[in-house]
Write an enzyme that holds these catalytic residues in place. Sequence first.
Site, mmCIF file in Angstrom:
data_model
loop_
_atom_site.group_PDB
_atom_site.id
_atom_site.type_symbol
_atom_site.label_atom_id
_atom_site.label_comp_id
_atom_site.label_asym_id
_atom_site.label_seq_id
_atom_site.Cartn_x
_atom_site.Cartn_y
_atom_site.Cartn_z
ATOM 1 N N LYS A 118 0.862 -1.186 0.000
ATOM 2 C CA LYS A 118 0.000 0.000 0.000
ATOM 3 C C LYS A 118 0.889 1.223 0.000
ATOM 4 O O LYS A 118 1.708 1.420 0.907
ATOM 5 C CB LYS A 118 -0.883 0.011 1.251
ATOM 6 C CG LYS A 118 -1.981 1.067 1.198
ATOM 7 C CD LYS A 118 -2.996 0.789 0.092
ATOM 8 C CE LYS A 118 -4.332 0.356 0.624
ATOM 9 N NZ LYS A 118 -5.214 -0.171 -0.436
ATOM 10 N N THR A 152 -3.412 -5.170 0.822
ATOM 11 C CA THR A 152 -2.841 -3.837 1.022
ATOM 12 C C THR A 152 -3.739 -3.017 1.944
ATOM 13 O O THR A 152 -3.262 -2.159 2.676
ATOM 14 C CB THR A 152 -2.630 -3.107 -0.321
ATOM 15 O OG1 THR A 152 -3.885 -2.820 -0.924
ATOM 16 C CG2 THR A 152 -1.787 -3.946 -1.271
ATOM 17 N N HIS A 154 19.445 25.815 -13.206
ATOM 18 C CA HIS A 154 20.198 26.854 -13.906
ATOM 19 C C HIS A 154 19.566 28.233 -13.739
ATOM 20 O O HIS A 154 18.365 28.403 -13.901
ATOM 21 C CB HIS A 154 20.268 26.536 -15.401
ATOM 22 C CG HIS A 154 20.844 25.193 -15.708
ATOM 23 N ND1 HIS A 154 22.097 24.798 -15.281
ATOM 24 C CD2 HIS A 154 20.352 24.135 -16.386
ATOM 25 C CE1 HIS A 154 22.343 23.564 -15.702
ATOM 26 N NE2 HIS A 154 21.296 23.126 -16.368
#
Lengths: 288, 288, 288, 288
Positions: free
Chosen positions: D12, D57, D243
């Site tokens: 999960k 799960t 940048h």
Amino acid sequence: MQVVLGPNRYGKAETRLVRVVRDGDVHHLKDVNVSTSLSGEMEQVHLTGDNAAVLPTDTQKNTVYAFAKKHGLRQIEDFALLLAAHFVDTQPTIHHARVEIEEYLWRRLPERGHSFVRDGTEVRTCLVHHDRDGRSTVVSGLKDLVVLNSTGSEFHGFLQDGYTTLRPTTDRVLATAVTARWRHARPPADYGPSHARVRQDLLDAFAGTHSLSLQQTLYAMGERALTGGPGLCEIRFAMPNRHHFLVDLAPFGLDNDNEVYYAADRPYGLIEGSVLREDAPDAGFAWE
Amino acid sequence: MQVVLGPNRYGKAETRLVRVVRDGDVHHLKDVNVSTSLSGEMEQVHLTGDNAAVLPTDTQKNTVYAFAKKHGLRQIEDFALLLAAHFVDTQPTIHHARVEIEEYLWRRLPERGHSFVRDGTEVRTCLVHHDRDGRSTVVSGLKDLVVLNSTGSEFHGFLQDGYTTLRPTTDRVLATAVTARWRHARPPADYGPSHARVRQDLLDAFAGTHSLSLQQTLYAMGERALTGGPGLCEIRFAMPNRHHFLVDLAPFGLDNDNEVYYAADRPYGLIEGSVLREDAPDAGFAWE
Amino acid sequence: MQVVLGPNRYGKAETRLVRVVRDGDVHHLKDVNVSTSLSGEMEQVHLTGDNAAVLPTDTQKNTVYAFAKKHGLRQIEDFALLLAAHFVDTQPTIHHARVEIEEYLWRRLPERGHSFVRDGTEVRTCLVHHDRDGRSTVVSGLKDLVVLNSTGSEFHGFLQDGYTTLRPTTDRVLATAVTARWRHARPPADYGPSHARVRQDLLDAFAGTHSLSLQQTLYAMGERALTGGPGLCEIRFAMPNRHHFLVDLAPFGLDNDNEVYYAADRPYGLIEGSVLREDAPDAGFAWE
Amino acid sequence: MQVVLGPNRYGKAETRLVRVVRDGDVHHLKDVNVSTSLSGEMEQVHLTGDNAAVLPTDTQKNTVYAFAKKHGLRQIEDFALLLAAHFVDTQPTIHHARVEIEEYLWRRLPERGHSFVRDGTEVRTCLVHHDRDGRSTVVSGLKDLVVLNSTGSEFHGFLQDGYTTLRPTTDRVLATAVTARWRHARPPADYGPSHARVRQDLLDAFAGTHSLSLQQTLYAMGERALTGGPGLCEIRFAMPNRHHFLVDLAPFGLDNDNEVYYAADRPYGLIEGSVLREDAPDAGFAWE
């Protein structure tokens, strides 16, 4: 100094609802995201926290699910109208309801009755209002319809000032993610075919317009949507200019004859505009 | 205590490149996102900041654009191989190159030569390695292929412990966004048809498997991809279980016979697994 | 049917600008995202693609950068006003300019002159208009100010209908991400201290209000902002209710006395409202 | 051709848990996102859909919440270890558990006992493994720590080839979002102070290094983290080079002496590297 409550609304945003209808072995899928928003006699809840006039947002969510069962969900505009009217008609303290729905599109796999694949980045939308005087407005629309013309677009003859460095071009890539929303002069018999027709007109006009500016393309799309079929009286667009910059390959001894582009993220041009019939009725609160 | 430099690499991520090829009035579009990553004699740059062995990431970006012009860009796997070999073959300090490419898909509008609409949320992917011993590996793949079965999925017979509240079901919605990556036993003649074949096999197996668990569906998809055509020796999946929970409408006096669902965001099940030929050659650094 | 052009505007969105000012060894950083939008004599560009009245969005971007150098960038409201006036005052075809700025906040590291760390998820905002009649409006604001009260919040006494299942509570978690925007009756001497004062008042009112509803908290925040210092005449809020649901641990034989919560994503309540001085002057186009 | 199941796991992902502990009027808040993943005797579930070895799960999610109540949640590493051991120790079919936790940081408002504001974009992380042979590994870390040096960074002396256009610089902005993960030679007495110490060392080294390349800064940060206090044996970084390009203002007759920058999105440099003690013990499955 006297301080007062101004305009306000509250609701449940983004109730995710999927409805499956079984027609024998063939299933139909509706996948939507519903946001409801109510206003009315809300002074006390703001001033003292007295919730006696407040229909909880949790109840609004429940209503969305229950209505999908009770009334079905075919065209999102109809479902939104049903919800909006329900809140206003059943709760005297609620004077106005606003319902916004996004619909995600799925395509049934060929020769499969109940298997689907998500169909594109595009989202169908609607925005509906209903008030206790019985006035309703409906705005239909779409967003994230991503389109690109690889030629047939120019940009020149623009204003120049001391901050201008852009060079004119007679051949560029034109790409955008179309957000379009429109209202009908009177409701169509069925919002589904009307939506499909407008969508097709928008694509046709985007592809078919030799463009000297994205504004010209936007207007052409609006004009086509208004004149290509019955019913629309106004359409509004937001179209980011997804810049594709020609890469300078000269330092590497290479030409770049409109072949290799850098697709930029930010900043981007953003063109917003509306096209309407001269006799379009007043929009009221339709766009709010 | 002695501290040392461990594994490292550097490169330019997400160089966005669109290439247009004009075949008379009919244009062809490639829209990709290229990430290059190099490693080699990088001790000095880490220890003292001496960049003598470093090919700047800016140069890597330039190379991507220049190569798209010089060599064209047909299948992303071939383009990635070309780039990877270039960096290793031309710079003695670079011993290994890794190139990852995402490709975004467009559909040409019917009867239009140069107008396109973005085609789905799905992304085609590849991951390529090349080292100075001449070893190359290629992993092909796709991600964000969103699919849903509205029936034909069950889940029961699972382990129960003191924290189990889930009830078994014999009919549920099964939805996922497939990420699949695969390698070939030997390179196909053309990565394009191979990709199309695998993609179709994945869809067929997803739709055609009556599923008792998402793991079973995953394995069926892998088996089909490996046996449905020539060449694959291994495939790996990551498949989130996009839960669709049946809404309890009983409090409102309504049945909900697998009709109205809440599409949840988080948490979600996440199923990861691989399927491979028993005689699959060693993967080396292919998946890294 | 006669079709006409309706309201429209165009501009460059999300020009990302960072300005560094060196005060000896101590540097000052401004990190902003500027969106400009112009309108005026735009009929021809829409109808025929004639760009003679159009100042390119690329030029707008250049202007943002050049102005940051020429005029500096202290308070975002002042910078936005300068830009808006420039476009309108120098181009006769531009009748109206709208400038929106987001500012991202950084904190200088202690005892470091030129090293910074991003400070929070919060963003400072402004929205400025200027037209050729010399009218200017300024809206200041903030967004993504994420706050949470772990007690001191109740919700009960609300309307009940056939779709209500929510149970009243006298102790819940209240969490939101505040978006607030406000206008001044007259411009403050310095937008910086004014912003800091309003932000602090919002936090104080959020924390100091025993809340019977999020609306009550919203109103208290607005009232405090209007009365806590000089100058504001209106404030508008959008506050999502970031639900924290108490997890039912009874199946596991455990109490949950307001200790363990599930933080939900969607759906969420959304509370929008405004508070204003009774004598607030007309807002004109300030909020558009 | 024989096809077999390869490595696999399931679990999960992203269980969102907030825990409030009341210490009189002063509350303590933990806000985490827990992902559990299990593997073991999973052949049958893949091959036939037999779930007899599968702990759902959903149960994993329930366990996370119940454990937060039963055992409390102080340091995320300890909580992850507890969960991982539980799954392996109580289910014979589960041979290995992997638990990953993100923690979001909040700051209590001054003089307020139960009001909090989100503290920065930074996330604390951990990754824990436990298997049925009793082996445990712990990786601690952080991500999205966004830092910037406005001077003290150079880049020159790099390789040049036919695709190089970048010009060397002796003064640039250096900005990145640090992802760092580390493991201890032996577990610290308390993961909290250890995390705080490493974080401070990373900031100090980032700010205190006159940088000739981002790699040099990365290495300095790693070295400081390893030598600045007891216990670390390895640290890994992923640092995008955000940048900031100096804007060319010469066309507008303006100098730009490292004052006005364009903060770019894509592409970006990406520097990945690790620093370790020469005698670091084998990592086993710690990083997987």
